[in-house]
Design an enzyme around this catalytic site. Structure first.
Site, PDB file in Angstrom:
ATOM      1  N   SER A 318       0.901  -1.280  -0.190  1.00  0.00           N
ATOM      2  CA  SER A 318      -0.071  -0.098  -0.006  1.00  0.00           C
ATOM      3  C   SER A 318       0.986   1.146  -0.060  1.00  0.00           C
ATOM      4  O   SER A 318       0.640   2.476  -0.649  1.00  0.00           O
ATOM      5  CB  SER A 318      -0.967   0.032   1.177  1.00  0.00           C
ATOM      6  N   TRP A 321       2.243   1.614  -3.549  1.00  0.00           N
ATOM      7  CA  TRP A 321       1.432   1.931  -4.438  1.00  0.00           C
ATOM      8  C   TRP A 321       1.241   3.679  -4.393  1.00  0.00           C
ATOM      9  O   TRP A 321       0.983   4.228  -5.557  1.00  0.00           O
ATOM     10  CB  TRP A 321       0.007   1.669  -3.862  1.00  0.00           C
ATOM     11  N   HIS A 322       1.392   4.107  -3.158  1.00  0.00           N
ATOM     12  CA  HIS A 322       1.308   5.797  -3.125  1.00  0.00           C
ATOM     13  C   HIS A 322       2.567   6.430  -3.962  1.00  0.00           C
ATOM     14  O   HIS A 322       2.277   7.391  -4.479  1.00  0.00           O
ATOM     15  CB  HIS A 322       1.289   6.256  -1.636  1.00  0.00           C
ATOM     16  N   GLY A 323       3.766   5.590  -3.854  1.00  0.00           N
ATOM     17  CA  GLY A 323       4.772   6.503  -4.424  1.00  0.00           C
ATOM     18  C   GLY A 323       6.046   5.661  -4.540  1.00  0.00           C
ATOM     19  O   GLY A 323       6.232   4.827  -3.734  1.00  0.00           O
ATOM     20  N   PHE A 484      -0.309  10.098  -7.735  1.00  0.00           N
ATOM     21  CA  PHE A 484      -0.352   8.677  -7.483  1.00  0.00           C
ATOM     22  C   PHE A 484      -0.908   8.197  -8.487  1.00  0.00           C
ATOM     23  O   PHE A 484      -1.031   6.883  -8.597  1.00  0.00           O
ATOM     24  CB  PHE A 484      -0.984   8.342  -6.022  1.00  0.00           C
TER      25      PHE A 484
END
Lengths: 484, 310
Positions: A318, A321-323, A484
């Site tokens: 997770s 996923w954001h960066g 994102f």
């Protein structure tokens, strides 16, 4: 196109009006063309990438449905690999390249892999995840493959949620494109109110707090103690108002067209534990990870150590996923660790509460839990906002340095702000707190609907005036989650 | 019927908002207008540009010039009447260029000193300027399709509210340093001389690498238009504090390469020429104190006259 731009205001009026004026059978086409235009307003050429994802997943869905056994799985894997490859090339390649180079550098070697000078397509992670949920659901026989290519393309591209969610599931959205949405004043009014509230959160609160937060987080080593604490707390509100404001505008603009999108936030800062926070924060992403990663890994129906492993892996990914940055990975992992600690300490916490007699004072107990949860979440936000790990580490280790002496540096001029901005921010946060508190027990929309017309008009007038008079419009701020 | 009702409510709300904001500008703005405000100095600078007719040396840029040169000294060493148009980087790149271009005359020597990566206009500041100097609106390159005019309108209304707020809480008027009357007749700000500045300079300025080509082409357009009017243009770097320069050395050197490759006028010195020790700065990485101003002016005098003789 940004939701907080004049461009969007015109776009929204044209699309919504035309939608109800044209015959039902052409509406999908209008929305698809509108969505393409909306997306191409950022970087036109990236529509090709989106087109690639759409084509691959559309045909994958059809073939998955037709086939069985290993072939069926092969089509699913092909679709997932195609989606993740796009994500990898545009988002993670350079990050992994740098990390690999650093690793090799430690043993005196260098990698000669080239760096890609490409811009990250806006909202790539959002529409990729939405597209992936479709093929997975078809594979699981929970969704029929969509035959109509245009409708499928619209499922991925529907403009309100195209660039920053909510990340929808096919079962919730696809069938809505076939519904005959006749004009309902209530839908339009409710949608517009939600959009206005989202705008208030974005331009009045988030963009105003951004000035202070940016000032501190751009050069954190200039600060110690209170300015770091205040900037971190303000960032917690900034990111909430920025992202939930975006979600409100997205859900509201879809609602004006008669579409129902899933809720993305539910007063997350009132959570009494980290696990509750994650049920209330970015709900569409949390449930995506729950359904497509955490549960397939075994979820919580496994042994303790495996459960901890599942949680850590889910939150690690997770974060990623954001960066493509270690700061996001630390942020994600930290949140996973919080939940593990929450599970591990349950018995201990209960016995402490029992000994202190806190169980009899549910209000105090609740307040303490909310405060502790909020503090933990804020600590994690440090890494989310910091430009790099060393800045994050500096902030974390200097939160209480020169604590008493650092209060003087809270003066507006030290934080790049003004007394006026401080005052407006404070009042806006009070309004936010009041509305969120009331909303927990009553539907504000329901209450307002029962008012006489004159009162309602006055309320809308006041809300629009507040946005105009106290919103930040001198520079156009992007939504944080667009990156994102 | 209900659709019609929503439209009526919408039109009423929008109409009421427009009416009340318009009334606010009409009635509140004059009561809170501060003619001594810093940006009102543009009126005096524009007048000087209009009044002096020949043998002029015009400095164009942001506050790095307002708090950056000694015009009197420049005048005596070049034999030209100096007009320091430098005001505020927040007004963006187009404003100082258009403002100067409007007043340029044949035989003028123009020195451009543009802050690093100067580009967009801060609408809050623009609204403040237009409030006291409405003609200045023509010098902004506003794009109606981007909603610039609406943003400026909203900023004008917001300015009324914030000015009212400060009036109510403190009755405070202009800033003691940054005000219109702090300028000399040539356009140099002198009100900060001898006053204590900031303790720390330079730590907050961090540039991110960016392609500055479109802005350079705007500068080139200015150069071409100025040349057509019979003026000669030179470009120079702004004064900049050493600590900030060291922090941004890579980004600045990339920008310098862009300037060297694309600018259509001679460049006086290089970025390092005007990098001065932090102790010469007043409150930002661009604003010099009186000693710093003498130092920068000295450097400028050592370069400019030789170029003028060529």
């Amino acid at each position: 196109m940004l939701f907080n731009s004049l461009h969007f205001v015109f776009f929204f009026i044209v699309i919504t009006t035309t939608y109800y004026l044209i015959p039902y059978r052409y509406r999908w086409l209008l929305l698809l063309i509108g969505s393409c235009y909306f997306y191409m307003a950022f970087v036109p050429v990236y529509i090709i990438i989106l087109g690639f994802t759409i084509i691959v997943d559309y045909f994958s869905g059809l073939y998955i449905e037709k086939s069985s056994g290993k072939t069926r799985k092969l089509y699913l894997v092909t679709s997932i690999v195609a989606n993740l490859s796009v994500l990898f090339i545009f988002k993670y390649y350079n990050f992994l390249n740098i990390s690999f180079d650093t690793l090799l550098g430690n043993i005196g070697l260098t990698s000669n892999l080239p760096f890609l000078t490409i811009l990250l397509p806006i909202g790539l992670s959002f529409h990729t995840f939405q597209a992936m949920s479709y093929t997975i659901e078809v594979y699981r026989n929970k969704q029929k493959a969509e035959r109509h290519f245009g409708i499928y393309a619209l499922y991925v591209m529907f403009y309100p949620q195209l660039v920053a969610g909510p990340i929808e599931r096919p079962q919730n959205v696809l069938h809505q494109f076939y519904e005959k949405h006749s004009y309902k004043a209530d839908n339009v009014a409710k949608g517009l109110k939600l959009m206005a509230w989202g705008m208030f959160k974005k331009v009045v609160i988030a963009d105003r707090l951004a000035v202070i937060v940016n000032n501190v987080y751009d050069t954190p080593t200039n600060f110690k103690g209170m300015p770091l604490i205040v900037a971190t707390i303000l960032f917690a509100f900034q990111i909430y108002c920025d992202f939930s404001g975006y979600s409100d505008i997205a859900i509201g603009s879809a609602h004006t067209l008669g579409f129902r999108l899933m809720k993305n936030f539910e007063s997350p800062y009132f959570s009494t534990s980290p696990s509750e926070f994650w049920k209330r924060w970015h709900i569409s992403l949390s449930t995506w990870f729950r359904d497509y990663l955490y549960i397939p890994l075994g979820g919580n129906r496994v042994g303790t150590s495996r459960l901890y492993f599942n949680l850590l892996v889910t939150f690690f990914i997770s974060g990623l996923w954001h960066g493509a940055n270690w700061t996001y990975i630390i942020w994600g992992t930290l949140n996973g660790l919080y939940i593990i600690l929450e599970i591990m300490s349950k018995t201990l916490r209960n016995s402490i509460k029992y000994k202190l007699g806190l169980n009899e004072f549910s209000g105090i107990n609740r307040m303490m839990s909310i405060t502790i949860t909020f503090s933990l979440i804020c600590v994690a936000w440090i890494f989310f906002r910091a430009k790099n790990l060393s800045d994050g580490y500096y902030i974390l280790t200097h939160l209480f340095t020169n604590f008493a002496g650092s209060f003087q540096y809270l003066k507006p001029s030290y934080l790049g702000s003004t007394l006026y901005d401080y005052t407006v921010s404070l009042f806006a946060l009070i309004v936010l707190f009041f509305v969120e508190t009331v909303q927990r027990s009553t539907s504000i929309n329901g209450v307002v609907k029962s008012w006489p017309l004159l009162y309602r008009v006055s309320l809308y007038y006041i809300l629009v005036m507040i946005i105009l008079l106290f919103g930040v419009f001198n520079v156009q701020e992007q939504f944080i989650y667009f990156q994102f | 019927m209900k659709g019609f009702k929503i439209m009526k409510v919408g039109i009423t709300v929008v109409g009421l908002c427009f009416l009340s904001t318009y009334l606010m500008i009409l009635f509140v703005a004059p009561t809170v207008r501060d003619n001594q405000v810093y940006v009102a100095a543009s009126i005096d600078k524009e007048s000087r540009l209009e009044e002096i007719h020949n043998n002029r040396l015009v400095f164009v840029g942001g506050s790095n010039l307002a708090l950056g040169i000694n015009s009197e000294k420049m005048a005596s060493s070049t034999g030209r009447a100096v007009i320091n148009m430098g005001l505020h980087a927040g007004l963006g790149l187009s404003f100082p260029l258009n403002e100067a271009l409007f007043g340029l005359k044949k035989g003028d020597v123009v020195v451009l000193s543009i802050e690093y990566f100067l580009s967009e206009t801060n609408f809050k500041l623009a609204a403040q300027l237009i409030d006291v100097n409405p003609e200045a609106l023509d010098f902004f390159s506003l794009s109606p399709s981007n909603g610039d005019l609406i943003r400026l309108y909203i900023q004008s209304v917001q300015r009324c509210i914030s000015a009212l707020f400060y009036r109510l809480i403190s009755g405070e008027k202009s800033d003691p340093i940054y005000n219109r009357y702090g300028f000399s007749k040539e356009g140099d700000l002198t009100s900060h001389f001898g006053k204590p500045g900031s303790e720390k300079i330079g730590d907050n300025t961090v540039f991110t690498n960016k392609d500055y080509s479109s802005e350079i082409s705007k500068i080139n357009d200015f150069i071409v238009s100025a040349n057509k009017k019979g003026a000669i243009v030179f470009f120079t770097y702004p004064s900049f504090s050493k600590s900030a320069y060291m922090k941004n050395i890579e980004v600045i050197s990339k920008l310098s390469s862009q300037y060297n490759a694309q600018l259509k006028c001679p460049i006086l010195g290089n970025a390092q020429t005007f990098v001065l020790s932090d102790r010469y700065f007043f409150d930002t990485t661009y604003h010099l104190d009186s000693l710093g101003i003498q130092k920068r002016t000295g450097v400028m005098i050592s370069i400019l006259p030789s170029h003028l003789r060529r």
